[in-house]
Structures are given as structure tokens and as C-alpha cells.
Scaffold this active site. Structure first.
Site, short mmCIF file in Angstrom:
data_model
loop_
_atom_site.label_atom_id
_atom_site.label_comp_id
_atom_site.label_asym_id
_atom_site.label_seq_id
_atom_site.Cartn_x
_atom_site.Cartn_y
_atom_site.Cartn_z
N CYS A 12 0.86 -1.18 0.00
CA CYS A 12 0.00 0.00 0.00
C CYS A 12 0.90 1.23 0.00
CB CYS A 12 -0.91 0.03 1.22
SG CYS A 12 -2.29 1.19 1.04
N LYS A 48 -12.40 -4.70 2.04
CA LYS A 48 -11.86 -3.84 3.06
C LYS A 48 -12.83 -2.69 3.28
CE LYS A 48 -7.92 -1.02 4.27
NZ LYS A 48 -6.57 -0.63 3.90
N LYS A 68 -11.60 -7.52 6.08
CA LYS A 68 -11.08 -6.63 7.10
C LYS A 68 -12.01 -5.46 7.32
CE LYS A 68 -7.54 -3.44 6.79
NZ LYS A 68 -6.27 -2.99 6.41
N GLU A 125 -16.66 -7.36 -5.14
CA GLU A 125 -15.23 -6.97 -5.15
C GLU A 125 -14.34 -8.22 -5.09
OE1 GLU A 125 -13.48 -4.09 -5.08
OE2 GLU A 125 -14.94 -2.51 -4.64
N ARG A 175 -3.50 3.62 12.50
CA ARG A 175 -3.09 4.88 11.88
C ARG A 175 -2.15 5.65 12.79
NH1 ARG A 175 -8.81 6.02 8.71
NH2 ARG A 175 -8.55 4.20 7.35
C1 PBG Z 1 -3.41 0.21 4.69
C2 PBG Z 1 -3.77 -0.63 5.86
C3 PBG Z 1 -4.48 -0.25 7.00
C4 PBG Z 1 -4.54 -1.37 7.81
C5 PBG Z 1 -3.87 -2.40 7.17
N1 PBG Z 1 -3.41 -1.93 5.95
C6 PBG Z 1 -5.00 1.08 7.40
C7 PBG Z 1 -6.06 1.77 6.66
O1 PBG Z 1 -6.62 1.34 5.67
O2 PBG Z 1 -6.33 2.88 7.11
C8 PBG Z 1 -5.22 -1.44 9.13
C9 PBG Z 1 -4.87 -2.60 9.98
C10 PBG Z 1 -5.27 -2.45 11.41
O3 PBG Z 1 -6.06 -1.58 11.78
O4 PBG Z 1 -4.78 -3.25 12.21
N2 PBG Z 1 -2.08 0.08 4.34
#
Ligand code: PBG
Length: 326
Positions: free
Chosen positions: A120, A196, A249, A234, A206
Site C-alpha cells: 500500500c 476492506k 477486514k 469486489e 493509523r
Molecule cells: C493500509 C492498511 C491499513 C490497515 C492495514 N493496511 C489502514 C487503513 O486502511 O487505514 C489497518 C490494519 C489495522 O487496523 O490493524 N495500508
């Protein structure tokens, strides 16, 4: 007379009988431990929102991998926190980036331990969004695809066993697959964060990865928590682009989606028991009203029962330890 249900309840009083009829079993080798590898941490740095979880140097990440391997965990999932962020998130594909170096170090120490990487841009962009921005502030889907593919290839080149794109851009699985194949990584599987949701449960993450969006939110590319069928759509798209595994997730509030995605795609499904779910358990435990082991065991078991083959959890080490204690 005794009804069959009464008989079953009585039978379960014996541990052997309980074992015989148990439908869902927790196993360490189905648990994945997320690790935050930071370029600016010299050893370990606590993450306030997630008691017990730390930002790690590469050496500390290898120590965590040592424990993960000893406990028999299924894999580690690496996230990177760069020293510098920029508009494009170029740290994401830096061959000397924290994730790339950590992959190599972990694989060298434990060739048998699986390493999954989060693909990401949001941890690497100065604006905190998961892709390149258009002048109007929206995310430019197509321009982002190339950068994600470049990132995935850099992970594969460093030795990642599985890449896990978490951005939710349309077409990312196909573009990552094409690039991986072109670079000779035809056997590197893609675990797609297929479903997601735009969730408040990512809050602590975050803070951990310092990637809260500078403005706006991620609702234009993440799913609406009300939409289960869209999540399946999706997932089917990701499967048609070549995803090898699915991820849902957050996990706890999405058992129905886990089940539906598994049924629709027939692929292995991972449930991500995210940072906010972890933080929630930690604070409930801190009040003394809930027992950590019992709570975590029930949560992880329920995710498997919902249909998850794999569970990604910040509690993975604890759970494996409890399992080994019997
Ligand atoms: C994005 C990503 C996120 C999480 C995993 N990959 C954050 C988001 O989408 O804001 C969150 C994982 C967690 O809350 O444990 N790279």
C-alpha cells in the site's frame, strides 16, 4: 427420556468427548502476526494505542520472527514506516526500505517462516492516502496501479512469500499479477484485501503507522460497512484478476462477509482482526471485567467458525502460547 441435545451437553463434560465433537479448532499455524518495521526506530518503540505492540527496528523484527517461528505461527505480515514521506509514496518501492530489508533479514534467519507483505502507499505518502492524488484531491486510481505493482515486485525481489495489496484500487490485483509475472515471480501468490471496509477500527493502526489521511477519508475507495453483496462482488473481481487468497477486514463485525466471500470465491480466506479490535480487548481487560485469554480465544475461534482459514491478529503470539499450554 433424554433429548439428543441434552445428551450432547452432558457428553461434552468429558474433555475427550469434547474433543471428538468440536467443530472448530484454533491452531497456531493458521495465525499471522503483523509487525511494524520502522526506519526511525533504533530498537523498539511502544505504540500507545496498542499496548504490547511496538514499532520495530529490523533487528527487533528478526527477534519477533524468532518468536513467531518458535511458537509455530503461520506467517508474519510486514508493514513499513519510512523515515521520509512524499507525494507519490516512493519509499514503498525503495529497495533499501524497511520492509525490503526486513524481508531479507527474516528470510535469511528463518527460511521456513512465511513472510507476507502489506502492499500500500498510505504509510509512504505525505498526505496519507493510499494512492496518487489528482489535482482535485481525489485518488487517481489508474496512476496508482503502476506504483503498487512496482512495490509488490520490490517485495517479491527481496524474498516475500506472499504479497497482500491493501489499497482497494480497482484493477490492482491484475496489474500486480502482470508485473510479478513479467519479472519472473510467477509463483508469488497474491492475498487480496478483497473486502476492506471504511472502518473506525483502523484508528490505532493509523497512530502506529502514522498514516491518518491529512484530509478527507478513505470512503471513496473502501467499502461501506452496510454493503455485504458489494463486498462479494469486489472479491469475485479480485479472483478473476488472479488473486490466490482473499482477505476480509475488519474481522469481528464482518463474520457474514467472511462466510459469503469464502462461499463465492472458494479461495482461502483470511480475516484481519484489526488494531481497533485489539485495542478494544486490551481496554476491556484492563478494567478487570474480561479475561484476556478467554476473550481472545473466543474471538479467534469465532472467526474460524465464520469461515476464515487464516486469522491475522496482534494477539497471535499470546494465542499460540496459550495453545501450547493447553
Ligand atoms: C493500509 C492498511 C491499513 C490497515 C492495514 N493496511 C489502514 C487503513 O486502511 O487505514 C489497518 C490494519 C489495522 O487496523 O490493524 N495500508
Amino acid at each position: 427420556m433424554a433429548f439428543p441435545t441434552t445428551r450432547m451437553r452432558r457428553l461434552r463434560a468429558s474433555p475427550a468427548m469434547r474433543g471428538l465433537v468440536r467443530e472448530t479448532e484454533l491452531r497456531a499455524d493458521r495465525l499471522v502476526l503483523p509487525l511494524f518495521v520502522s526506519e526511525t526506530t533504533s530498537a523498539r518503540e511502544p505504540i500507545e494505542a496498542m499496548p504490547g505492540i511496538e514499532r520495530l527496528s529490523i533487528a527487533a523484527a528478526v527477534q519477533e520472527a524468532t518468536e513467531a517461528a518458535a511458537l509455530g505461527l503461520g506467517a508474519v505480515l510486514l508493514f513499513g514506516i519510512p523515515a521520509e514521506k512524499d507525494r507519490e509514496g516512493s519509499g514503498a518501492w525503495d529497495e533499501d526500505g524497511a520492509v525490503q530489508l526486513a524481508i531479507a533479514a527474516v528470510k535469511q534467519a528463518f527460511p521456513e517462516l512465511l513472510v507476507i507483505t502489506d502492499v500500500c502507499l498510505c504509510e509512504y505518502t505525505d498526505h496519507g492516502h493510499c494512492g496518487v492524488l489528482r489535482p482535485d484531491g481525489g485518488v487517481d486510481n489508474d496512476a496508482t496501479l503502476e506504483l503498487l505493482a512496482r512495490t509488490a515486485v520490490s517485495h517479491a525481489r527481496a524474498g516475500a512469500d506472499i504479497v497482500a495489496p491493501s489499497d482497494m484500487m480497482d484493477g490492482r490485483v491484475g496489474s500486480i499479477r502482470t508485473e510479478l509475472d513479467a519479472e519472473g515471480f510467477v509463483e508469488t501468490p497474491i492475498m487480496a484485501y478483497a473486502a476492506k471496509f471504511a472502518s473506525t477500527f483502523y484508528g490505532p493502526f493509523r497512530e502506529a503507522a502514522d498514516c491518518a489521511p491529512e484530509f478527507g477519508d478513505r470512503r471513496s475507495y473502501q467499502l461501506d460497512p452496510g454493503n455485504g453483496r458489494e463486498a462479494v462482488r469486489e472479491a469475485l473481481l479480485d479472483a478473476s484478476e488472479g488473486a490466490d487468497m482473499m482477505m476480509v477486514k475488519p474481522a469481528l463485525a464482518y463474520g457474514d462477509v467472511i462466510r459469503a466471500v469464502k462461499r463465492a470465491t472458494r479461495l482461502p480466506v483470511a480475516a484481519y482482526n484489526v488494531s481497533g479490535e485489539y485495542a478494544m480487548v486490551k481496554s476491556a481487560v484492563a478494567t478487570g471485567y474480561m479475561d484476556e485469554r478467554a476473550t481472545v480465544t473466543e474471538i479467534l475461534t469465532s472467526l474460524h467458525r465464520a469461515g476464515a482459514d487464516i486469522v491475522i491478529s496482534y494477539h497471535s503470539k499470546d494465542a499460540a502460547r496459550w495453545l501450547s499450554q493447553g
